[in-house]
Design a protein around this motif. Structure first.
Motif, PDB file in Angstrom:
ATOM      1  N   ASP A 236     -13.341  -9.709   5.654  1.00 23.20           N
ATOM      2  CA  ASP A 236     -13.726  -8.353   5.287  1.00 23.20           C
ATOM      3  C   ASP A 236     -12.531  -7.626   4.671  1.00 23.20           C
ATOM      4  O   ASP A 236     -11.383  -7.915   4.999  1.00 23.20           O
ATOM      5  CB  ASP A 236     -14.215  -7.576   6.514  1.00 23.20           C
ATOM      6  CG  ASP A 236     -15.529  -8.114   7.049  1.00 23.20           C
ATOM      7  OD1 ASP A 236     -16.316  -8.672   6.252  1.00 23.20           O
ATOM      8  OD2 ASP A 236     -15.785  -7.967   8.255  1.00 23.20           O
ATOM      9  N   HIS A 237     -12.843  -6.675   3.810  1.00 26.53           N
ATOM     10  CA  HIS A 237     -11.807  -5.889   3.143  1.00 26.53           C
ATOM     11  C   HIS A 237     -12.165  -4.414   3.244  1.00 26.53           C
ATOM     12  O   HIS A 237     -13.325  -4.059   3.452  1.00 26.53           O
ATOM     13  CB  HIS A 237     -11.692  -6.261   1.658  1.00 26.53           C
ATOM     14  CG  HIS A 237     -11.438  -7.713   1.438  1.00 26.53           C
ATOM     15  ND1 HIS A 237     -10.206  -8.290   1.635  1.00 26.53           N
ATOM     16  CD2 HIS A 237     -12.259  -8.719   1.045  1.00 26.53           C
ATOM     17  CE1 HIS A 237     -10.287  -9.578   1.383  1.00 26.53           C
ATOM     18  NE2 HIS A 237     -11.519  -9.856   1.021  1.00 26.53           N
TER      19      HIS A 237
ATOM     20  N   SER B 113      -7.486  -5.712   5.334  1.00 28.68           N
ATOM     21  CA  SER B 113      -8.329  -6.910   5.415  1.00 28.68           C
ATOM     22  C   SER B 113      -8.261  -7.469   6.833  1.00 28.68           C
ATOM     23  O   SER B 113      -7.355  -7.148   7.601  1.00 28.68           O
ATOM     24  CB  SER B 113      -7.892  -7.967   4.397  1.00 28.68           C
ATOM     25  OG  SER B 113      -6.574  -8.391   4.668  1.00 28.68           O
TER      26      SER B 113
ATOM     27  N   GLU C  86      -5.072  -0.486   1.227  1.00 23.92           N
ATOM     28  CA  GLU C  86      -5.902  -1.689   1.306  1.00 23.92           C
ATOM     29  C   GLU C  86      -5.751  -2.334   2.684  1.00 23.92           C
ATOM     30  O   GLU C  86      -4.659  -2.392   3.243  1.00 23.92           O
ATOM     31  CB  GLU C  86      -5.486  -2.686   0.215  1.00 23.92           C
ATOM     32  CG  GLU C  86      -6.354  -3.905   0.153  1.00 23.92           C
ATOM     33  CD  GLU C  86      -5.962  -4.841  -0.982  1.00 23.92           C
ATOM     34  OE1 GLU C  86      -6.725  -5.766  -1.251  1.00 23.92           O
ATOM     35  OE2 GLU C  86      -4.886  -4.646  -1.595  1.00 23.92           O
TER      36      GLU C  86
ATOM     37  N   VAL D 162     -12.844  -7.751  -3.136  1.00 23.71           N
ATOM     38  CA  VAL D 162     -12.120  -6.504  -3.378  1.00 23.71           C
ATOM     39  C   VAL D 162     -12.513  -5.903  -4.731  1.00 23.71           C
ATOM     40  O   VAL D 162     -12.618  -4.682  -4.858  1.00 23.71           O
ATOM     41  CB  VAL D 162     -10.589  -6.723  -3.288  1.00 23.71           C
ATOM     42  CG1 VAL D 162      -9.830  -5.465  -3.689  1.00 23.71           C
ATOM     43  CG2 VAL D 162     -10.199  -7.146  -1.882  1.00 23.71           C
TER      44      VAL D 162
ATOM     45  N   TYR E 146     -15.667  -0.439   2.362  1.00 26.90           N
ATOM     46  CA  TYR E 146     -15.379  -1.658   3.121  1.00 26.90           C
ATOM     47  C   TYR E 146     -16.528  -2.656   2.991  1.00 26.90           C
ATOM     48  O   TYR E 146     -17.613  -2.308   2.529  1.00 26.90           O
ATOM     49  CB  TYR E 146     -15.184  -1.295   4.602  1.00 26.90           C
ATOM     50  CG  TYR E 146     -16.441  -0.749   5.236  1.00 26.90           C
ATOM     51  CD1 TYR E 146     -17.281  -1.566   5.981  1.00 26.90           C
ATOM     52  CD2 TYR E 146     -16.814   0.574   5.056  1.00 26.90           C
ATOM     53  CE1 TYR E 146     -18.447  -1.075   6.535  1.00 26.90           C
ATOM     54  CE2 TYR E 146     -17.968   1.073   5.609  1.00 26.90           C
ATOM     55  CZ  TYR E 146     -18.790   0.249   6.352  1.00 26.90           C
ATOM     56  OH  TYR E 146     -19.945   0.735   6.887  1.00 26.90           O
TER      57      TYR E 146
END
Length: 189
Positions: free
Chosen positions: A152-153, A147, A145, A172, A167
């Protein structure tokens, strides 16, 4: 009769003062502001509706070319694909851009490239790595994961010899929805 300035060898000019210069600047600023207000009143600010694309129409030929493409076989209700990209070169890559039912962006990229470069291109030059996420039922169970400070993730995993990056600006939970749905099964229908 000649003007004294002409006799002195200087052309005739009007008198300039600081107060006159300030007055001219005030008039100019008022004129610019009036133009901006006028333009804003008559500008069409309607939202541009993005037409959906049929990304599955790109997946089938990619699979036929021998590329083990990883893709979502369907989208949640209200979501739509807005862009698709496939490069069948020596190192094929592909991507699809999606909008959620709330208008948030989710992208899927699959490339034979370094994850750091993919993150720099699609997320941020220096995103913060989070925990390792186990996603039951996904094409691979463990996803890294990421960020950035802008909200944004990203979730990344290696599938076969390709990096897969999910993305976007979506929460999430929406990214996980896409991760759970990813498959490399042949397109049917």
């Amino acid at each position: 009769m000649t003007d004294q300035r002409e006799a002195a060898g200087r052309p005739g000019r009007y008198q300039r003062t600081i107060a006159g210069g300030i007055g001219s600047m005030i008039v100019l600023v008022v004129a610019v502001l009036a133009f901006v207000v006028f333009r804003g009143a008559f500008r069409d600010n309607a939202a541009v509706e993005v037409d959906p694309v049929d990304y599955l129409a790109v997946v089938a030929p990619a699979q036929e070319s021998g590329f083990d493409i990883v893709y979502p076989p369907s989208l949640p209700t209200g979501w739509k694909a807005t862009s698709v990209d496939f490069d069948p070169g020596a190192h094929p890559d592909w991507g699809v851009g999606l909008l959620t039912d709330t208008g948030k962006f989710v992208g899927v990229r699959q490339e034979d490239d370094d994850i750091d470069r993919l993150l720099a291109t699609y997320v941020d030059k220096s995103p913060q790595e989070g925990a390792l996420v186990t996603v039951d039922g996904a094409i691979v169970p463990e996803w890294r994961e990421w960020s950035d400070q802008g909200g944004d993730h990203a979730l990344a995993a290696t599938v076969d010899d390709y990096e897969v990056l999910v993305y976007g600006s979506a929460p999430v939970g929406d990214l996980l929805t896409v991760v759970r749905s990813l498959t490399d099964a042949p397109v049917t229908g």
